[in-house]
Write a protein that holds these residues in place. Structure first.
Motif, short mmCIF file in Angstrom:
data_model
loop_
_atom_site.label_atom_id
_atom_site.label_comp_id
_atom_site.label_asym_id
_atom_site.label_seq_id
_atom_site.Cartn_x
_atom_site.Cartn_y
_atom_site.Cartn_z
N PHE A 1 -0.45 -6.46 17.25
CA PHE A 1 0.01 -7.59 18.07
C PHE A 1 0.77 -7.05 19.29
O PHE A 1 1.29 -5.96 19.28
N ASP A 2 0.88 -7.86 20.28
CA ASP A 2 1.53 -7.46 21.53
C ASP A 2 3.04 -7.71 21.44
O ASP A 2 3.56 -8.61 22.08
N ILE A 3 3.72 -6.91 20.60
CA ILE A 3 5.18 -7.03 20.49
C ILE A 3 5.79 -5.63 20.56
O ILE A 3 5.11 -4.64 20.34
N ASP A 4 7.06 -5.59 20.91
CA ASP A 4 7.71 -4.29 21.02
C ASP A 4 8.25 -3.85 19.66
O ASP A 4 8.34 -4.63 18.71
N GLN A 5 8.57 -2.59 19.56
CA GLN A 5 9.01 -1.97 18.31
C GLN A 5 10.25 -2.64 17.73
O GLN A 5 10.32 -2.87 16.52
N ASP B 1 0.82 -1.22 0.00
CA ASP B 1 0.00 0.00 0.00
C ASP B 1 0.85 1.27 0.00
O ASP B 1 0.32 2.37 0.14
N GLY B 2 2.17 1.11 -0.14
CA GLY B 2 3.05 2.26 -0.26
C GLY B 2 3.80 2.64 1.00
O GLY B 2 4.59 3.57 0.99
N GLY B 3 3.55 1.91 2.08
CA GLY B 3 4.27 2.20 3.32
C GLY B 3 5.70 1.68 3.25
O GLY B 3 6.05 0.87 2.39
N ASP B 4 6.51 2.17 4.16
CA ASP B 4 7.87 1.67 4.24
C ASP B 4 7.97 0.66 5.39
O ASP B 4 6.97 0.34 6.03
N GLU B 5 9.16 0.17 5.64
CA GLU B 5 9.34 -0.85 6.67
C GLU B 5 8.95 -0.34 8.06
O GLU B 5 8.42 -1.08 8.87
N ALA B 6 9.19 0.94 8.33
CA ALA B 6 8.80 1.52 9.61
C ALA B 6 7.28 1.53 9.77
O ALA B 6 6.75 1.25 10.86
N ASP B 7 6.56 1.80 8.68
CA ASP B 7 5.10 1.76 8.71
C ASP B 7 4.60 0.35 8.98
O ASP B 7 3.66 0.14 9.75
N ALA B 8 5.22 -0.63 8.34
CA ALA B 8 4.82 -2.03 8.53
C ALA B 8 5.09 -2.47 9.97
O ALA B 8 4.27 -3.15 10.58
N ALA B 9 6.23 -2.05 10.53
CA ALA B 9 6.55 -2.38 11.92
C ALA B 9 5.54 -1.74 12.87
O ALA B 9 5.08 -2.37 13.83
N ALA B 10 5.16 -0.50 12.60
CA ALA B 10 4.17 0.18 13.43
C ALA B 10 2.83 -0.54 13.37
O ALA B 10 2.12 -0.65 14.39
N ALA B 11 2.47 -1.06 12.21
CA ALA B 11 1.22 -1.83 12.08
C ALA B 11 1.28 -3.09 12.93
O ALA B 11 0.29 -3.46 13.57
N LEU B 12 2.43 -3.75 12.97
CA LEU B 12 2.59 -4.93 13.82
C LEU B 12 2.44 -4.59 15.29
O LEU B 12 1.79 -5.31 16.04
N VAL B 13 3.05 -3.50 15.71
CA VAL B 13 2.97 -3.07 17.11
C VAL B 13 1.52 -2.79 17.49
O VAL B 13 1.07 -3.18 18.58
N ARG B 14 0.79 -2.13 16.60
CA ARG B 14 -0.62 -1.82 16.88
C ARG B 14 -1.48 -3.08 16.97
O ARG B 14 -2.37 -3.19 17.79
#
Length: 84
Positions: free
Chosen positions: A59-63, A44-57
């Motif tokens: 799932f219960d994992i740290d950045q 969808d055009g996000g970068d790796e930081a955006d994808a990591a932020a989506a994971l944090v939101r």
């Protein structure tokens, strides 16, 4: 860098994630829901930081763990020739 699948890669979403088919090599890859979330964010055009932020939101994992998981998935998709 945005993620793009090659022209020879077909995708199909399932109840369990996403299936990738390398039409040239005939290999199937199954992405679990976590990997599917990452791939969607990147396609969808996000970068790796955006994808990591989506994971944090989602799932219960740290950045730090989220960043590592995203980097690993992207590296494996690119090394396999499925994505660029």
């Amino acid at each position: 860098m945005p993620l793009r699948f090659g022209d020879n890669v077909s995708t199909a979403e399932t109840d369990y994630g996403t299936v990738l088919l390398d039409e040239q090599g005939g290999a199937y890859w199954e992405l679990n829901p976590t990997a599917t979330l990452v791939v969607r964010a990147l396609l969808d055009g996000g970068d790796e930081a955006d994808a990591a932020a989506a994971l944090v939101r989602e799932f219960d994992i740290d950045q730090a763990q989220a960043r590592q998981d995203v980097e690993t998935l992207v590296r494996e998709l690119r090394e396999s020739g499925l994505a660029s």
